[in-house]
Design an enzyme around this catalytic site. Structure first.
Site, PDB file in Angstrom:
ATOM      1  N   ASP A 181       0.825  -1.207   0.000  1.00 23.35           N
ATOM      2  CA  ASP A 181       0.000   0.000   0.000  1.00 23.35           C
ATOM      3  C   ASP A 181       0.862   1.262   0.000  1.00 23.35           C
ATOM      4  O   ASP A 181       1.961   1.267   0.561  1.00 23.35           O
ATOM      5  CB  ASP A 181      -0.916  -0.021   1.239  1.00 23.35           C
ATOM      6  CG  ASP A 181      -2.081   0.938   1.099  1.00 23.35           C
ATOM      7  OD1 ASP A 181      -2.302   1.477  -0.002  1.00 23.35           O
ATOM      8  OD2 ASP A 181      -2.786   1.158   2.106  1.00 23.35           O
ATOM      9  N   GLY A 182       0.330   2.319  -0.603  1.00 20.26           N
ATOM     10  CA  GLY A 182       0.972   3.632  -0.501  1.00 20.26           C
ATOM     11  C   GLY A 182       1.667   4.119  -1.759  1.00 20.26           C
ATOM     12  O   GLY A 182       2.358   5.140  -1.727  1.00 20.26           O
ATOM     13  N   ASN A 183       1.476   3.413  -2.876  1.00 21.35           N
ATOM     14  CA  ASN A 183       2.126   3.857  -4.124  1.00 21.35           C
ATOM     15  C   ASN A 183       1.655   5.254  -4.529  1.00 21.35           C
ATOM     16  O   ASN A 183       2.453   6.101  -4.930  1.00 21.35           O
ATOM     17  CB  ASN A 183       1.795   2.902  -5.279  1.00 21.35           C
ATOM     18  CG  ASN A 183       2.416   1.541  -5.091  1.00 21.35           C
ATOM     19  OD1 ASN A 183       3.287   1.368  -4.257  1.00 21.35           O
ATOM     20  ND2 ASN A 183       1.958   0.575  -5.878  1.00 21.35           N
ATOM     21  N   GLY A 184       0.349   5.469  -4.425  1.00 24.44           N
ATOM     22  CA  GLY A 184      -0.223   6.751  -4.833  1.00 24.44           C
ATOM     23  C   GLY A 184       0.284   7.882  -3.957  1.00 24.44           C
ATOM     24  O   GLY A 184       0.687   8.942  -4.461  1.00 24.44           O
ATOM     25  N   ARG A 238       0.129   9.349  -9.876  1.00 30.28           N
ATOM     26  CA  ARG A 238       0.049   8.105  -9.096  1.00 30.28           C
ATOM     27  C   ARG A 238       0.731   6.932  -9.810  1.00 30.28           C
ATOM     28  O   ARG A 238       1.323   6.059  -9.172  1.00 30.28           O
ATOM     29  CB  ARG A 238      -1.421   7.746  -8.858  1.00 30.28           C
ATOM     30  CG  ARG A 238      -2.162   8.709  -7.936  1.00 30.28           C
ATOM     31  CD  ARG A 238      -3.636   8.342  -7.865  1.00 30.28           C
ATOM     32  NE  ARG A 238      -3.822   6.963  -7.452  1.00 30.28           N
ATOM     33  CZ  ARG A 238      -3.757   6.538  -6.186  1.00 30.28           C
ATOM     34  NH1 ARG A 238      -3.528   7.394  -5.218  1.00 30.28           N
ATOM     35  NH2 ARG A 238      -3.931   5.273  -5.892  1.00 30.28           N
ATOM     36  N   HIS A 298       3.195   3.417  -8.784  1.00 29.29           N
ATOM     37  CA  HIS A 298       3.020   1.996  -9.113  1.00 29.29           C
ATOM     38  C   HIS A 298       4.266   1.455  -9.817  1.00 29.29           C
ATOM     39  O   HIS A 298       4.688   0.336  -9.561  1.00 29.29           O
ATOM     40  CB  HIS A 298       1.785   1.807  -9.991  1.00 29.29           C
ATOM     41  CG  HIS A 298       0.499   2.162  -9.300  1.00 29.29           C
ATOM     42  ND1 HIS A 298       0.205   1.735  -8.018  1.00 29.29           N
ATOM     43  CD2 HIS A 298      -0.569   2.904  -9.695  1.00 29.29           C
ATOM     44  CE1 HIS A 298      -0.989   2.204  -7.663  1.00 29.29           C
ATOM     45  NE2 HIS A 298      -1.476   2.923  -8.659  1.00 29.29           N
ATOM     46  N   SER A 357      -6.871  -5.661  -6.314  1.00 27.14           N
ATOM     47  CA  SER A 357      -8.001  -6.204  -5.557  1.00 27.14           C
ATOM     48  C   SER A 357      -9.277  -6.109  -6.378  1.00 27.14           C
ATOM     49  O   SER A 357      -9.379  -5.289  -7.311  1.00 27.14           O
ATOM     50  CB  SER A 357      -8.162  -5.448  -4.235  1.00 27.14           C
ATOM     51  OG  SER A 357      -8.952  -4.309  -4.421  1.00 27.14           O
ATOM     52  N   ASN A 417     -10.388  -2.695  -6.655  1.00 29.84           N
ATOM     53  CA  ASN A 417      -9.612  -1.695  -7.401  1.00 29.84           C
ATOM     54  C   ASN A 417     -10.267  -1.288  -8.722  1.00 29.84           C
ATOM     55  O   ASN A 417      -9.854  -0.311  -9.356  1.00 29.84           O
ATOM     56  CB  ASN A 417      -8.180  -2.201  -7.678  1.00 29.84           C
ATOM     57  CG  ASN A 417      -7.278  -2.183  -6.464  1.00 29.84           C
ATOM     58  OD1 ASN A 417      -6.328  -2.951  -6.340  1.00 29.84           O
ATOM     59  ND2 ASN A 417      -7.569  -1.291  -5.499  1.00 29.84           N
ATOM     60  N   ARG A 449     -11.266   2.357  -9.372  1.00 29.70           N
ATOM     61  CA  ARG A 449     -10.303   3.422  -9.704  1.00 29.70           C
ATOM     62  C   ARG A 449     -10.489   3.923 -11.141  1.00 29.70           C
ATOM     63  O   ARG A 449     -11.109   3.244 -11.947  1.00 29.70           O
ATOM     64  CB  ARG A 449      -8.883   2.877  -9.524  1.00 29.70           C
ATOM     65  CG  ARG A 449      -8.618   2.528  -8.091  1.00 29.70           C
ATOM     66  CD  ARG A 449      -7.188   2.204  -7.828  1.00 29.70           C
ATOM     67  NE  ARG A 449      -7.047   1.968  -6.398  1.00 29.70           N
ATOM     68  CZ  ARG A 449      -5.921   2.104  -5.719  1.00 29.70           C
ATOM     69  NH1 ARG A 449      -4.833   2.445  -6.338  1.00 29.70           N
ATOM     70  NH2 ARG A 449      -5.887   1.881  -4.423  1.00 29.70           N
ATOM     71  N   SER A 506      -8.414  -5.174   4.498  1.00 25.56           N
ATOM     72  CA  SER A 506      -8.978  -4.826   3.186  1.00 25.56           C
ATOM     73  C   SER A 506      -9.301  -6.051   2.323  1.00 25.56           C
ATOM     74  O   SER A 506      -8.896  -6.107   1.155  1.00 25.56           O
ATOM     75  CB  SER A 506      -8.034  -3.875   2.440  1.00 25.56           C
ATOM     76  OG  SER A 506      -7.875  -2.692   3.157  1.00 25.56           O
TER      77      SER A 506
HETATM   78  C1  FPP Z   1      -1.648   0.205  -3.363  1.00 27.89           C
HETATM   79  O1  FPP Z   1      -1.207   1.534  -3.450  1.00 27.89           O
HETATM   80  C2  FPP Z   1      -1.090  -0.589  -4.443  1.00 27.89           C
HETATM   81  C3  FPP Z   1      -1.819  -1.157  -5.446  1.00 27.89           C
HETATM   82  C4  FPP Z   1      -3.276  -0.992  -5.559  1.00 27.89           C
HETATM   83  C5  FPP Z   1      -1.199  -1.945  -6.513  1.00 27.89           C
HETATM   84  C6  FPP Z   1       0.093  -2.613  -6.232  1.00 27.89           C
HETATM   85  C7  FPP Z   1       0.725  -2.934  -7.524  1.00 27.89           C
HETATM   86  C8  FPP Z   1       2.023  -2.911  -7.810  1.00 27.89           C
HETATM   87  C9  FPP Z   1       3.072  -2.638  -6.835  1.00 27.89           C
HETATM   88  C10 FPP Z   1       2.514  -3.146  -9.222  1.00 27.89           C
HETATM   89  C11 FPP Z   1       2.128  -4.420  -9.908  1.00 27.89           C
HETATM   90  C12 FPP Z   1       2.381  -5.672  -9.147  1.00 27.89           C
HETATM   91  C13 FPP Z   1       3.220  -6.699  -9.494  1.00 27.89           C
HETATM   92  C14 FPP Z   1       3.199  -7.954  -8.691  1.00 27.89           C
HETATM   93  C15 FPP Z   1       4.165  -6.622 -10.610  1.00 27.89           C
HETATM   94  P1  FPP Z   1      -2.291   2.689  -3.605  1.00 27.89           P
HETATM   95  O2  FPP Z   1      -2.328   3.094  -5.034  1.00 27.89           O
HETATM   96  O3  FPP Z   1      -3.601   2.237  -3.051  1.00 27.89           O
HETATM   97  O4  FPP Z   1      -1.662   3.796  -2.754  1.00 27.89           O
HETATM   98  P2  FPP Z   1      -2.421   4.952  -1.972  1.00 27.89           P
HETATM   99  O5  FPP Z   1      -3.184   4.288  -0.859  1.00 27.89           O
HETATM  100  O6  FPP Z   1      -1.314   5.808  -1.499  1.00 27.89           O
HETATM  101  O7  FPP Z   1      -3.322   5.635  -2.951  1.00 27.89           O
END
Ligand code: FPP
Length: 248
Positions: free
Chosen positions: A18-21, A31, A35, A63, A66, A69, A194
């Site tokens: 979690d936390g890419n965005g 965002r 990722h 998920s 997701n 989004r 979640s």
């Molecule tokens: C949550 O961060 C992350 C995801 C919904 C996707 C995770 C996917 C990857 C890391 C890339 C693809 C995976 C593989 C196995 C190659 P968020 O976007 O919900 O972050 P936020 O809560 O800060 O918005």
């Protein structure tokens, strides 16, 4: 080194990445950049898990929720998974990693379905770490699909309702044959599951780390594994269940 001095290593670690965005937003970036950086963390984490002697690593990549989004972000996440498999499959195979995919594949497009199947089939004979990719995965959806499968068995006369027990449900889940996670990690400071592995995580240790997924380094991962090794797991009883030690 004697066995007693070796750290206890979880057999199965599952991670909510979690936390890419937020990582991207904090840098004034879109965002999608978060990722993309997250995929690099995936690579490093897979390597660190193998080096630590972990048997199963499950990553929550997409998920079933997701889909809410924006379409562009969904496309990016699908594209990143496809690129990851195309680019890394040969290397994972060479490293003796087996790939399993959990989640609902019925609703996915043919191109990604065949790519996921290819990854599973090509690595099916590998006996090293199993990398479980949770894609289009939601625990409630998984349990509902398992229930429907069992109901079909009953309707076909192959199963009696009283024969449905926890083991039978377990064997009907996407994770059939995969041991329950010993440790579930979630990055970014959020403290919830979640809809991730709700059945399987019944006795898992939960660890929440404040760092966003792109900042989750192998060093942080090792620190979490050390915290895990110090925990006393009783499984509802009084004494801890033995687990795999490094090198065992
Ligand atoms: C949550 O961060 C992350 C995801 C919904 C996707 C995770 C996917 C990857 C890391 C890339 C693809 C995976 C593989 C196995 C190659 P968020 O976007 O919900 O972050 P936020 O809560 O800060 O918005």
């Amino acid at each position: 080194m004697s066995t007693s001095a070796e750290p206890i290593v979880p057999l199965h670690v599952a991670i909510i990445m979690d936390g890419n965005g937020r990582w991207a937003n904090a840098r004034g970036l879109p965002r999608t950049f978060g990722h993309r950086k997250g995929v690099e963390t995936v690579r490093e984490t897979v390597k660190a898990a193998r080096e630590a002697g972990i048997g199963f690593l499950t990553l929550f990549a997409f998920s079933s929720e997701n889909w809410r989004r924006p379409e562009a972000e969904i496309n990016e996440l699908f594209g990143l998974l496809k690129a990851f498999i195309r680019r890394d499959l040969a290397e994972l195979h060479r490293a003796n990693v087996r790939i399993r995919v959990i989640g609902d594949r019925a609703t996915l497009k043919d191109d990604i379905r065949s790519l996921l199947l290819e990854a599973e089939e090509r690595t099916a004979g590998n006996a090293g770490m199993t990398l479980v990719i949770a894609f289009n995965y939601g625990a409630r959806d998984e349990i509902a699909r398992a229930a429907a499968r069992l109901a079909e068995e009953v309707r076909a006369g192959r199963l009696e309702p009283h024969e449905i027990d926890a083991q039978r449900i377990n064997d009907s889940l996407d994770t059939a044959g995969i041991p329950d996670p010993d440790l579930v990690i979630r990055t970014s400071g959020e403290e919830r599951l979640s809809n991730f592995l709700l059945w399987q995580a019944a006795y898992a240790e939960l660890m929440f780390v404040p760092e966003f997924w792109p900042d989750f380094t192998p060093e942080l991962f090792r620190a979490v594994l050390e915290r895990f090794a110090a925990r006393d797991r009783r499984f509802g009883g009084l004494s801890a269940k033995p687990m795999a030690a490094v090198g065992s």
